[in-house]
Design an enzyme around this catalytic site. Structure first.
Site, mmCIF file in Angstrom:
data_model
loop_
_atom_site.group_PDB
_atom_site.id
_atom_site.type_symbol
_atom_site.label_atom_id
_atom_site.label_comp_id
_atom_site.label_asym_id
_atom_site.label_seq_id
_atom_site.Cartn_x
_atom_site.Cartn_y
_atom_site.Cartn_z
ATOM 1 N N ASP A 122 31.362 -9.610 1.116
ATOM 2 C CA ASP A 122 30.632 -9.841 1.971
ATOM 3 C C ASP A 122 31.316 -10.885 3.180
ATOM 4 O O ASP A 122 33.391 -10.472 3.494
ATOM 5 C CB ASP A 122 29.074 -11.115 1.899
ATOM 6 C CG ASP A 122 29.410 -12.402 1.494
ATOM 7 O OD1 ASP A 122 30.241 -12.766 1.428
ATOM 8 O OD2 ASP A 122 28.685 -13.560 2.196
ATOM 9 N N GLY B 22 32.594 -20.964 -0.906
ATOM 10 C CA GLY B 22 31.805 -22.651 -0.845
ATOM 11 C C GLY B 22 30.649 -22.719 -1.970
ATOM 12 O O GLY B 22 31.348 -22.411 -3.628
ATOM 13 N N GLU C 261 33.484 -11.514 -5.452
ATOM 14 C CA GLU C 261 32.100 -12.106 -5.191
ATOM 15 C C GLU C 261 31.450 -11.186 -7.375
ATOM 16 O O GLU C 261 30.348 -11.694 -7.587
ATOM 17 C CB GLU C 261 31.843 -11.185 -4.693
ATOM 18 C CG GLU C 261 31.734 -12.300 -3.047
ATOM 19 C CD GLU C 261 32.940 -12.180 -3.070
ATOM 20 O OE1 GLU C 261 33.272 -13.586 -2.199
ATOM 21 O OE2 GLU C 261 33.662 -11.058 -3.274
#
Length: 360
Positions: free
Chosen positions: A153, A74, A145
């Site tokens: 996540d 994203g 991440e």
């Protein structure tokens, strides 16, 4: 992790159509490698709920437009800006996105994901929880991440915890990109189909049962480089991140070079993110996806409030100096109490998910 964006569905950025018996979702942001926005997640959630009750739709396919991948996660710059403004939009988006991840996992019809090209962060969330997960020779999957001071996540901690041996721990702490064979070995995918055959498979799914169509196009995946690697299980066992790095650096065997590279990769990550990721993987074992997502939400909001997530995005994406100033700077400085604080209840901010929550 996936991106934020407007809460209003952006249907030009995610396309829906019915082709025969098949409902087709096409992520339609090719220039951004189909990065998810809040609007896209909301639109997918709404359409999937409609198709769940539509007897004319017997299966669903999700795929990405363009040649670069299904979804590269994203717009973390948008999350960075929101964190500077308090992080409320990020919290709202994650609640919506995690509801979508739960719905996909419990979907009452075959949910087919073409995991071609890049599949990172939020892209894993909309694919690896599906019932029919297809990878290709172009697949580059990962939960990277820790590189930006965050933790896996979208249910990634649960998927990684279920991987054979300690392979999931290795993937999580190093943030490594994985190929198709690795994705199948780790349990993120089911079948290997050459990318040149995806269009024909999609056409077959319009009229054929999913299982028979996939079986007709699937080929044997090449062996994973993670399989049978005893050094991974030996080095990554336990809950002590400092000890894991020590074992990797001290490993003396055929995989000495690989182990040393893994140690250096972990040492470059946010120490807080590494320790909280490791604890997340240990705590999530045996939980349902819904409980795993609730834990990830709790941990994620604590990272939004802390320094390393912002600093990681700044260093990797905003300023691109690739020199993050992690706080604390070493694993030894991150105490057990620090780690425990990331898992403390959020009170009235808790995310509560259940299978029934999706109303399908």
């Amino acid at each position: 992790m996936a991106a934020m964006g407007s809460g209003k569905p952006d249907t030009d950025e995610v396309l829906f159509e019915c082709r025969g018996r098949l409902g087709v979702i096409t992520l339609n942001r090719p220039r951004a490698v189909n990065a998810l926005t809040a609007g896209m997640a909301s639109a997918m959630l709404e359409q999937l709920r409609l198709w769940a009750g539509d007897d004319t739709v017997e299966a669903v396919l999700v795929r990405g437009s363009g040649e670069r991948g299904l979804c590269a996660g994203g717009d973390i710059v948008a999350i960075y800006r929101d964190m500077l403004d308090g992080g409320n939009a990020t919290a709202a988006f994650w609640a919506e996105e995690y509801t979508l991840n739960s719905l996909i996992s419990n979907y009452p019809k075959p949910y087919v994901a073409f995991m071609d090209g890049l599949v990172l962060g939020g892209g894993v969330g909309i694919s690896a929880h599906g019932s029919v997960r297809i990878v290709t020779e172009r697949t580059r999957l990962g939960m990277p991440e820790t590189t930006i001071g965050f933790v896996p996540d979208v249910g990634g901690t649960l998927l990684l915890s279920r991987a054979p041996g300690e392979a999931g721990t290795h993937a999580a702490l190093t943030g490594a990109h994985l190929n198709a064979a690795d994705a199948v070995f780790l349990g993120f995918a089911d079948s290997f189909v050459p990318s040149a055959k995806l269009a024909d498979l999609a056409k077959a799914l319009e009229s054929e049962p999913v299982d028979s169509a996939v079986a007709r196009f699937a080929e044997e995946a090449p062996p994973s480089g993670l399989a049978g690697q005893a050094w991974i299980d030996a080095c990554y066992a336990g809950t002590d991140a400092e000890e894991i790095v020590r074992r990797l650096r001290a490993f003396d065997g055929q995989a000495q070079e690989e182990a040393a590279k893994a140690a250096e990769a972990i040492a470059a990550k946010s120490p807080t993110a590494v320790k909280v990721t490791l604890e997340s993987l240990r705590r999530v074992k045996g939980l349902s996806l819904e409980k795993a997502l609730e834990q990830e939400y709790r941990v994620g909001l604590r990272f939004v409030a802390g320094p390393d997530f912002r600093e990681g995005i700044r260093a990797q994406v905003v300023d691109k100096d690739f020199a993050p100033d992690w706080q604390p700077a070493t694993l030894a400085e991150v105490s057990d109490e620090d780690v425990e604080s990331y898992f403390a209840p959020l009170g009235n901010r808790e995310l509560i998910l259940s299978k029934e929550h999706n109303n399908v």
